[in-house]
Design an enzyme around this catalytic site. Sequence first.
Site, mmCIF file in Angstrom:
data_model
loop_
_atom_site.group_PDB
_atom_site.id
_atom_site.type_symbol
_atom_site.label_atom_id
_atom_site.label_comp_id
_atom_site.label_asym_id
_atom_site.label_seq_id
_atom_site.Cartn_x
_atom_site.Cartn_y
_atom_site.Cartn_z
ATOM 1 N N LYS A 19 0.822 -1.209 0.000
ATOM 2 C CA LYS A 19 0.000 0.000 0.000
ATOM 3 C C LYS A 19 0.865 1.272 0.000
ATOM 4 O O LYS A 19 2.097 1.199 0.166
ATOM 5 C CB LYS A 19 -0.929 -0.029 1.211
ATOM 6 C CG LYS A 19 -1.937 -1.178 1.175
ATOM 7 C CD LYS A 19 -2.826 -1.154 2.410
ATOM 8 C CE LYS A 19 -3.862 -2.265 2.381
ATOM 9 N NZ LYS A 19 -4.738 -2.247 3.576
ATOM 10 N N ARG A 127 -1.196 -14.498 4.060
ATOM 11 C CA ARG A 127 -2.044 -13.862 5.077
ATOM 12 C C ARG A 127 -1.371 -13.945 6.459
ATOM 13 O O ARG A 127 -1.386 -12.985 7.226
ATOM 14 C CB ARG A 127 -3.408 -14.559 5.137
ATOM 15 C CG ARG A 127 -4.309 -14.279 3.970
ATOM 16 C CD ARG A 127 -4.860 -12.876 3.956
ATOM 17 N NE ARG A 127 -5.750 -12.604 5.077
ATOM 18 C CZ ARG A 127 -6.402 -11.453 5.233
ATOM 19 N NH1 ARG A 127 -6.244 -10.475 4.365
ATOM 20 N NH2 ARG A 127 -7.205 -11.269 6.266
ATOM 21 N N THR A 133 -4.996 -7.239 10.324
ATOM 22 C CA THR A 133 -5.158 -5.938 9.672
ATOM 23 C C THR A 133 -5.114 -4.773 10.664
ATOM 24 O O THR A 133 -4.834 -3.642 10.276
ATOM 25 C CB THR A 133 -6.487 -5.876 8.891
ATOM 26 O OG1 THR A 133 -7.567 -6.196 9.780
ATOM 27 C CG2 THR A 133 -6.485 -6.864 7.731
ATOM 28 N N ARG A 144 2.874 -6.512 9.310
ATOM 29 C CA ARG A 144 2.165 -5.423 9.994
ATOM 30 C C ARG A 144 2.628 -5.281 11.445
ATOM 31 O O ARG A 144 2.725 -4.161 11.964
ATOM 32 C CB ARG A 144 0.663 -5.664 9.930
ATOM 33 C CG ARG A 144 0.097 -5.535 8.514
ATOM 34 C CD ARG A 144 -1.367 -5.888 8.483
ATOM 35 N NE ARG A 144 -1.950 -5.761 7.151
ATOM 36 C CZ ARG A 144 -2.722 -6.677 6.581
ATOM 37 N NH1 ARG A 144 -3.014 -7.797 7.232
ATOM 38 N NH2 ARG A 144 -3.215 -6.482 5.374
ATOM 39 N N ASN A 164 -1.637 0.180 7.053
ATOM 40 C CA ASN A 164 -1.131 -1.122 7.520
ATOM 41 C C ASN A 164 -0.280 -1.860 6.488
ATOM 42 O O ASN A 164 -0.243 -3.078 6.448
ATOM 43 C CB ASN A 164 -2.279 -2.008 8.022
ATOM 44 C CG ASN A 164 -3.339 -2.254 6.965
ATOM 45 O OD1 ASN A 164 -3.194 -1.877 5.808
ATOM 46 N ND2 ASN A 164 -4.422 -2.902 7.360
ATOM 47 N N HIS A 167 -1.884 -5.283 1.488
ATOM 48 C CA HIS A 167 -3.154 -5.984 1.317
ATOM 49 C C HIS A 167 -2.831 -7.381 0.833
ATOM 50 O O HIS A 167 -1.973 -7.558 -0.035
ATOM 51 C CB HIS A 167 -4.043 -5.294 0.284
ATOM 52 C CG HIS A 167 -5.125 -6.188 -0.249
ATOM 53 N ND1 HIS A 167 -6.332 -6.388 0.415
ATOM 54 C CD2 HIS A 167 -5.171 -6.980 -1.362
ATOM 55 C CE1 HIS A 167 -7.072 -7.243 -0.279
ATOM 56 N NE2 HIS A 167 -6.396 -7.611 -1.352
#
Length: 205
Positions: A19, A127, A133, A144, A164, A167
């Site tokens: 991001k 993930r 998140t 993160r 964060n 994605h």
Amino acid sequence: MSETKMDLIEKERTYLMIKPDGVKRSLAGEVITRIERCGLKIVALKMFWATREQINEHYPKDDGWLKRIGEKTKVNYDRYGLDVKSLGTEDNKEIGLMVRGWLLDYLTSAPMIKMVIEGPHAVDLVRKMAGNTIPAQAEMGTIRGDFSVDSAAFANRDKRAIFNVVHASETPEEARHEIGFWFSPEEIFDFEKTDSTIYKIDRAK
């Protein structure tokens, strides 16, 4: 399990996007290193600046998704002692639409890096590597958890998306949709990693 199913597991693909905050903080190299270090393979990669229309199509618009996002936002407001009424509504769908708008603002604010990652259980592994998140709930050792310095409380107070870093697709179905949306087939490369080739040669001896 048949060989065909094993092949599908081995070549599972997922979508990861660094991001704007990750790009602006020069974390791209770290994210890529973590992906490759664990044995996954990057088969497509590109820096781009998304349009609002693209991000609008990237995120779901169905009532179920919007209500879920709205409910999560209300939980965060309660967790950090904020008054959800400051949003002007307590309706989950309306809050979800508001958060969706914040995401569109955030993801069009600077360049991003998109990639397709391939390997056994790629969706679950990426993930897990990305982490929760909500930065404060992300385990140390995750992307993160190690690099996101934002707070859900600050984001809610300022009426913006949480910064964060990345994605990552949540499910194989979502991964297929996002890969097909962000990449054309000719932009995705099929090749064998050097260590995989060596392993197969050694095994054949």
